[in-house]
Design a protein around this motif. Structure first.
Motif, PDB file in Angstrom:
ATOM      1  N   THR A  97      18.823 -56.675 -30.957  1.00 49.01           N
ATOM      2  CA  THR A  97      19.768 -56.924 -32.054  1.00 49.01           C
ATOM      3  C   THR A  97      19.047 -56.911 -33.398  1.00 49.01           C
ATOM      4  OG1 THR A  97      21.181 -58.261 -30.603  1.00 49.01           O
ATOM      5  CG2 THR A  97      21.463 -58.553 -32.967  1.00 49.01           C
ATOM      6  N   SER A  98      17.878 -57.555 -33.466  1.00 48.36           N
ATOM      7  CA  SER A  98      17.100 -57.582 -34.705  1.00 48.36           C
ATOM      8  C   SER A  98      16.680 -56.185 -35.128  1.00 48.36           C
ATOM      9  CB  SER A  98      15.861 -58.470 -34.525  1.00 48.36           C
ATOM     10  OG  SER A  98      16.219 -59.807 -34.282  1.00 48.36           O
ATOM     11  N   LEU A  99      16.238 -55.377 -34.175  1.00 50.36           N
ATOM     12  CA  LEU A  99      15.807 -54.010 -34.474  1.00 50.36           C
ATOM     13  C   LEU A  99      16.982 -53.147 -34.933  1.00 50.36           C
ATOM     14  CD1 LEU A  99      13.440 -53.572 -31.412  1.00 50.36           C
ATOM     15  CD2 LEU A  99      12.703 -53.662 -33.800  1.00 50.36           C
ATOM     16  N   ALA A 100      18.113 -53.263 -34.224  1.00 51.78           N
ATOM     17  CA  ALA A 100      19.298 -52.476 -34.581  1.00 51.78           C
ATOM     18  C   ALA A 100      19.807 -52.853 -35.967  1.00 51.78           C
ATOM     19  CB  ALA A 100      20.396 -52.684 -33.539  1.00 51.78           C
ATOM     20  N   ARG A 101      19.767 -54.141 -36.271  1.00 48.33           N
ATOM     21  CA  ARG A 101      20.232 -54.622 -37.574  1.00 48.33           C
ATOM     22  C   ARG A 101      19.360 -54.076 -38.709  1.00 48.33           C
ATOM     23  NH1 ARG A 101      20.383 -60.773 -37.366  1.00 48.33           N
ATOM     24  NH2 ARG A 101      18.132 -60.454 -37.492  1.00 48.33           N
ATOM     25  N   ALA A 102      18.070 -53.808 -38.375  1.00 49.02           N
ATOM     26  CA  ALA A 102      17.148 -53.252 -39.370  1.00 49.02           C
ATOM     27  C   ALA A 102      17.164 -51.724 -39.381  1.00 49.02           C
ATOM     28  CB  ALA A 102      15.733 -53.756 -39.091  1.00 49.02           C
ATOM     29  N   ASN A 103      18.152 -51.134 -38.653  1.00 48.83           N
ATOM     30  CA  ASN A 103      18.308 -49.669 -38.587  1.00 48.83           C
ATOM     31  C   ASN A 103      17.093 -48.963 -37.994  1.00 48.83           C
ATOM     32  OD1 ASN A 103      20.942 -49.594 -39.769  1.00 48.83           O
ATOM     33  ND2 ASN A 103      19.992 -49.962 -41.773  1.00 48.83           N
ATOM     34  N   ILE A 104      16.455 -49.622 -37.033  1.00 48.70           N
ATOM     35  CA  ILE A 104      15.333 -49.017 -36.313  1.00 48.70           C
ATOM     36  C   ILE A 104      15.868 -48.485 -34.982  1.00 48.70           C
ATOM     37  CG2 ILE A 104      13.122 -49.461 -35.179  1.00 48.70           C
ATOM     38  CD1 ILE A 104      12.647 -51.678 -37.232  1.00 48.70           C
ATOM     39  N   PRO A 105      15.709 -47.188 -34.693  1.00 49.80           N
ATOM     40  CA  PRO A 105      16.184 -46.638 -33.409  1.00 49.80           C
ATOM     41  C   PRO A 105      15.498 -47.343 -32.237  1.00 49.80           C
ATOM     42  CG  PRO A 105      15.615 -44.890 -34.936  1.00 49.80           C
ATOM     43  CD  PRO A 105      15.106 -46.158 -35.551  1.00 49.80           C
ATOM     44  N   VAL A 106      16.288 -47.716 -31.225  1.00 46.40           N
ATOM     45  CA  VAL A 106      15.783 -48.493 -30.095  1.00 46.40           C
ATOM     46  C   VAL A 106      16.188 -47.857 -28.770  1.00 46.40           C
ATOM     47  CG1 VAL A 106      15.690 -50.784 -29.026  1.00 46.40           C
ATOM     48  CG2 VAL A 106      16.139 -50.588 -31.477  1.00 46.40           C
ATOM     49  N   ILE A 107      15.258 -47.872 -27.822  1.00 48.12           N
ATOM     50  CA  ILE A 107      15.596 -47.579 -26.429  1.00 48.12           C
ATOM     51  C   ILE A 107      15.467 -48.895 -25.680  1.00 48.12           C
ATOM     52  CG2 ILE A 107      14.969 -46.316 -24.337  1.00 48.12           C
ATOM     53  CD1 ILE A 107      13.771 -44.148 -26.106  1.00 48.12           C
ATOM     54  N   ALA A 108      16.574 -49.401 -25.170  1.00 53.41           N
ATOM     55  CA  ALA A 108      16.587 -50.677 -24.454  1.00 53.41           C
ATOM     56  C   ALA A 108      16.523 -50.405 -22.947  1.00 53.41           C
ATOM     57  CB  ALA A 108      17.841 -51.475 -24.806  1.00 53.41           C
ATOM     58  N   LEU A 109      15.452 -50.850 -22.324  1.00 53.78           N
ATOM     59  CA  LEU A 109      15.203 -50.595 -20.899  1.00 53.78           C
ATOM     60  C   LEU A 109      15.506 -51.842 -20.077  1.00 53.78           C
ATOM     61  CD1 LEU A 109      13.858 -48.661 -18.707  1.00 53.78           C
ATOM     62  CD2 LEU A 109      11.732 -49.875 -19.238  1.00 53.78           C
ATOM     63  N   GLU A 110      16.226 -51.678 -18.976  1.00 54.12           N
ATOM     64  CA  GLU A 110      16.507 -52.792 -18.064  1.00 54.12           C
ATOM     65  C   GLU A 110      16.145 -52.399 -16.638  1.00 54.12           C
ATOM     66  OE1 GLU A 110      17.009 -55.562 -16.951  1.00 54.12           O
ATOM     67  OE2 GLU A 110      17.659 -56.852 -18.576  1.00 54.12           O
ATOM     68  N   GLN A 111      16.190 -53.393 -15.718  1.00 51.26           N
ATOM     69  CA  GLN A 111      15.731 -53.174 -14.352  1.00 51.26           C
ATOM     70  C   GLN A 111      16.824 -52.661 -13.422  1.00 51.26           C
ATOM     71  OE1 GLN A 111      14.516 -56.854 -12.551  1.00 51.26           O
ATOM     72  NE2 GLN A 111      16.180 -58.036 -13.487  1.00 51.26           N
ATOM     73  N   ASP A 112      18.082 -52.984 -13.699  1.00 50.06           N
ATOM     74  CA  ASP A 112      19.160 -52.474 -12.846  1.00 50.06           C
ATOM     75  C   ASP A 112      20.433 -52.301 -13.672  1.00 50.06           C
ATOM     76  OD1 ASP A 112      20.803 -54.961 -12.806  1.00 50.06           O
ATOM     77  OD2 ASP A 112      19.163 -55.768 -11.606  1.00 50.06           O
ATOM     78  N   ALA A 113      21.379 -51.559 -13.101  1.00 50.60           N
ATOM     79  CA  ALA A 113      22.585 -51.184 -13.843  1.00 50.60           C
ATOM     80  C   ALA A 113      23.405 -52.396 -14.274  1.00 50.60           C
ATOM     81  CB  ALA A 113      23.435 -50.242 -12.989  1.00 50.60           C
ATOM     82  N   LYS A 114      23.487 -53.401 -13.415  1.00 44.82           N
ATOM     83  CA  LYS A 114      24.275 -54.588 -13.729  1.00 44.82           C
ATOM     84  C   LYS A 114      23.685 -55.317 -14.938  1.00 44.82           C
ATOM     85  CE  LYS A 114      26.067 -58.867 -11.695  1.00 44.82           C
ATOM     86  NZ  LYS A 114      26.118 -59.712 -10.471  1.00 44.82           N
ATOM     87  N   GLN A 115      22.355 -55.529 -14.914  1.00 43.32           N
ATOM     88  CA  GLN A 115      21.704 -56.209 -16.023  1.00 43.32           C
ATOM     89  C   GLN A 115      21.781 -55.379 -17.302  1.00 43.32           C
ATOM     90  OE1 GLN A 115      20.432 -59.284 -16.255  1.00 43.32           O
ATOM     91  NE2 GLN A 115      21.101 -59.704 -14.152  1.00 43.32           N
TER      92      GLN A 115
END
Length: 418
Positions: free
Chosen positions: A7-25
């Motif tokens: 959220t902090s990165l997106a709010r600062a207009n920094i492109p982000v790739i958010a990685l998670e361990q499974d589809a549900k999470q």
């Protein structure tokens, strides 16, 4: 933590790739980030501003391979060294050679994490504080091999995110949490000696803290500290047989929080901890008669004679223990000066700003007084080493306790002799 950082990165207009361990999470995380951004947008609208709530700059994925071309990685899994090392091995094999690799650990060894990568000079600690999209403090933790450009990049990121970034050295728990340990330790000992949680919290809240230690622990979740103590073999069946309940390796130890956790009392999340709440997840803390009875039975079992106490004693015990650890941090070169410690506590730990931070407060109280109180307590309780006055405090008190603006020179002179 990951959601707050994204959220902090997106709010600062920094492109982000958010990685998670499974589809549900991953889906859960996406909804959480969306919700956080929407709530922040509502606040901006009320201020007459036009927010950008778009998630266009955030890509959500389950595939490590998508990180192949990123410039900056921030890992934010829970505090487990083996898990973090496993992730950094993957990052080292996937990311480009000049990618900066950051860990959001709150106290694990940066150098050990960096040791599993091919480029330890690009590894650094970025300790965000929860909730990461709101809290201003960012502890930037340099490792033994961390390069100057890596440090500068992490510090600049903090500035871009609107954080107060403070550079600290690598040691267990870094600066903020390291000082917090003796503070909480003394709060627990005061319980053993006759106080109730609300007595201690009131004294510290009257001093200016928004929340006393027991309300704070209930909010954070007692199970967080319990898990950490179990990993250090301080509780449960890993404690050597015959170890006294109130002692670990010859040092005084309070098992009170462990006992509450064993009963499923984890704080607000379960509706019961040091206080009772109207329901699980409730926000309003009420003194719990059960806790008062529990503490009295504990004192009777261990034949603990209550000691006289009042708000002044509570403040001295808790705050001077914290300050004493601050002097040890300065001795060790983990913080570059007392001002850095004060900035950390003002912006991350709720220290009342009108008190100027713990190290400034110590100078206003008088270093001689702080030393005398600690020295007297430690002589009466030699099994509490955290209250043994730090060498640096002893030296500064002996020369009359110079004003805080002169500490940097004095600290440098004394540190060179250690």
């Amino acid at each position: 933590m990951g959601r707050g950082i994204v959220t902090s990165l997106a709010r600062a207009n920094i492109p982000v790739i958010a990685l998670e361990q499974d589809a549900k999470q991953l889906e859960f995380g996406k909804k959480a980030v969306t919700g956080l951004l929407e709530r922040e947008a509502e606040k901006l609208i009320k201020q007459g501003l036009t927010p950008d709530t778009s998630l266009a700059s955030v890509r959500f994925t389950l595939d490590f391979a998508e990180l192949y071309d990123v410039d900056f990685v921030i890992e934010a899994v829970f505090e487990n060294m083996e898990l973090k090392k496993e992730i950094f091995r993957k990052l080292a094999s996937v990311c480009k050679p000049d990618a900066f690799l950051c860990t959001n650990t709150s106290g694990l060894d940066i150098d050990e994490i960096a040791s599993v990568t091919n480029h330890p000079h690009l590894v650094i600690g970025t300790h965000f504080f929860s909730p990461a999209n709101i809290m201003r403090l960012l502890e930037v933790v340099r490792g033994h091999n961390t390069s100057l450009i890596t440090i500068a990049t992490a510090m600049n990121l903090g500035k871009t995110l609107g954080k107060v970034a403070v550079l600290v050295g690598n040691c267990p728990l870094f600066v903020g949490n390291r000082l917090l340990g003796p503070y909480l330790e003394q709060a627990n000992y005061l319980l053993e000696e006759g106080c109730n949680p609300e007595d201690i919290d009131k004294a510290l809240e009257d001093f200016g803290f928004a929340m006393g230690p027991f309300r704070m622990m209930d909010l954070a979740g007692l199970d967080v500290g319990w898990r950490s103590r179990m990993e250090k073999d301080l509780t449960g069946n890993k404690v050597p047989e015959g170890t006294p309940a109130r002692q670990r390796q010859g040092i005084r130890y309070s098992p009170l929080a462990d006992m509450l956790c064993e009963m499923g009392r984890f704080g607000q999340k379960t509706g019961k901890g040091w206080y009772q709440y109207e329901k699980p997840g409730g926000r309003f803390a009420h003194p719990d008669p059960w806790v008062k009875d529990f503490l009295q039975k504990y004192r009777d079992t261990h034949q603990i004679k209550p000691r006289p106490s009042n708000p002044e004693i509570i403040l001295e015990r808790c705050l001077y223990a914290l300050i004493n650890e601050g002097f040890r941090v300065l001795e060790d070169g983990i913080a570059s000066g007392p001002e850095d410690i004060d900035v950390i506590y003002n912006n991350g730990y709720g220290w009342p700003k009108h008190r100027g931070g713990p190290m400034f407060y110590a100078s206003t109280v008088g270093l001689e007084k702080v030393f005398d109180v600690l020295d007297r307590y430690h002589k009466e309780n030699p099994d509490v080493p955290s209250m043994n006055p730090a060498f640096l405090l002893k030296k500064l008190a002996a020369v009359g306790g110079p004003p805080i603006k002169e500490w940097r020179t004095q600290v440098g002179k004394i540190a060179n002799k250690l």
